[in-house]
Scaffold this active site. Structure first.
Site, PDB file in Angstrom:
ATOM      1  N   LEU A   1      -3.053  -2.182   6.837  1.00 56.90           N
ATOM      2  CA  LEU A   1      -4.510  -2.158   6.865  1.00 56.90           C
ATOM      3  C   LEU A   1      -4.960  -1.522   5.544  1.00 56.90           C
ATOM      4  O   LEU A   1      -4.321  -0.596   5.046  1.00 56.90           O
ATOM      5  CB  LEU A   1      -5.036  -1.315   8.035  1.00 56.90           C
ATOM      6  CG  LEU A   1      -4.843  -1.854   9.456  1.00 56.90           C
ATOM      7  CD1 LEU A   1      -5.440  -0.879  10.461  1.00 56.90           C
ATOM      8  CD2 LEU A   1      -5.469  -3.230   9.626  1.00 56.90           C
ATOM      9  N   ASP A   2      -6.064  -2.007   5.010  1.00 55.67           N
ATOM     10  CA  ASP A   2      -6.612  -1.379   3.807  1.00 55.67           C
ATOM     11  C   ASP A   2      -6.869   0.100   4.075  1.00 55.67           C
ATOM     12  O   ASP A   2      -7.137   0.492   5.217  1.00 55.67           O
ATOM     13  CB  ASP A   2      -7.933  -2.051   3.408  1.00 55.67           C
ATOM     14  CG  ASP A   2      -7.745  -3.488   2.949  1.00 55.67           C
ATOM     15  OD1 ASP A   2      -6.607  -3.851   2.608  1.00 55.67           O
ATOM     16  OD2 ASP A   2      -8.737  -4.232   2.933  1.00 55.67           O
TER      17      ASP A   2
END
Length: 333
Positions: free
Chosen positions: A171-172
């Site tokens: 995930l960013d």
């Protein structure tokens, strides 16, 4: 479709859903999955609900020597699962056919407390966590700092000094939500090699700028990673094909609350596609408007992760609520 539906294999379960067309790969996977299954399941005692009742009543019947206080303590320690989802609500309404699992460790396992990471589920092969915004999933060549992977590795090594959290997907940094890590290299490879067969539903929720023109739709483009940003093309320009389904849940004159389903998992995919639609995710200084940031964060959260267990083939569903600050933007004042 395979007729060997009762074989102990993730692919015998998956072939009723997706036909990979790769007979050799499926056979190789089947051979390695028989012995470890018991180890993954013995961490929990399973019960099937025979008639509707509240969770507290059900647990009291299964543990007649335990007080209500003791049962509430077990719930607060997050070791009771209902249909593979950790449940802490003592009056949760159970229905016939549901499965209730209680950890055999009864909360005696090593404690895990971290303000940026919460363990949602753990067994001998995988860990599912909820990551807070601001935490990197894993170190990059340019960034060497504390990450979700290093935090989980430290946790695993309390009971296994050679253990490690193996990255499966990312995930960013500024995206919050559900992530899965493997606890050994074989499980990591199984997940990576069969990701689109094993993970059958991944959903995000976002707050985007402006009122969406359409209630639902599909964004389809080709994405190219330029290191510092990702570009999008409506036609095949040599980039990676990306498909995002979206549905508007709520909207007002300023924002829209949108649910997103990923058909592919490209870098920055949702953020770029919402920019393509003219409704960037709020708080996104790279693909949107820096000045539209009422939450002081990127308003993107991975709230749902559904998969077949990479070793047992068991169907597992994990879901978190929409973030409260997302919903608060749509409350009438």
């Amino acid at each position: 479709m395979s007729a060997k539906k009762n074989n102990i294999s993730i692919h015998t379960e998956l072939e009723d859903v997706t036909c990979t067309g790769n007979e050799t790969k499926s056979n190789q996977t089947t051979r390695i999955m028989v012995k470890p299954i018991a180890r993954a399941r013995t961490q929990y005692t399973d019960y099937i609900v025979r008639e509707p009742m509240e969770l507290m009543e059900f647990l009291a019947a299964k543990m007649p020597d335990a007080s209500r206080t003791k049962i509430k303590s077990l719930l607060s320690k997050r070791i009771v699962l209902v249909d593979n989802v950790i449940t802490t609500q003592f009056n949760f309404p159970l229905k016939s056919g549901m499965k209730v699992q209680i950890s055999r460790d009864k909360g005696k396992k090593k404690e895990f407390n971290n303000r940026l990471l919460k363990i949602v589920y753990e067994d001998a092969y995988i860990i599912v966590v909820e990551k807070m915004q601001g935490l990197l999933s894993v170190n990059t060549d340019r960034q060497k700092e504390r990450t979700a992977a290093t935090i989980l590795t430290e946790y695993i090594r309390r009971s296994n000094r050679n253990g490690k959290a193996f990255i499966v997907h990312r995930l960013d940094r500024d995206t919050s939500g559900l992530m899965m890590f493997a606890k050994d290299e074989h499980t990591q490879n199984t997940l990576r090699d069969n990701w689109y067969d094993i993970v059958y539903d991944r959903r995000y929720v976002a707050v985007v700028a402006g009122a969406m023109e359409r209630k639902a739709g599909i964004c389809h483009s080709w994405l190219t990673d330029h290191k510092l940003y990702v570009s999008s093309s409506p036609t095949d320009d040599g980039g990676k094909e990306a498909v995002t389904h979206y549905q508007t849940i709520k909207s007002n004159e300023k924002y829209s609350l949108v649910e997103l389903i990923l058909e592919t998992g490209r870098k920055n995919q949702i953020r770029v596609h919402m920019q393509d639609l003219g409704h960037p995710v709020i708080g996104d200084g790279r693909y949107g408007y820096e000045e539209i940031n009422p939450l002081n964060r990127l308003a993107l959260h991975a709230f749902k992760l559904c998969l077949y267990h990479p070793i047992t083939g068991e169907k597992m569903n994990f879901e978190t609520p929409y973030p409260g600050d997302f919903k608060a933007l749509f409350l009438k004042k």
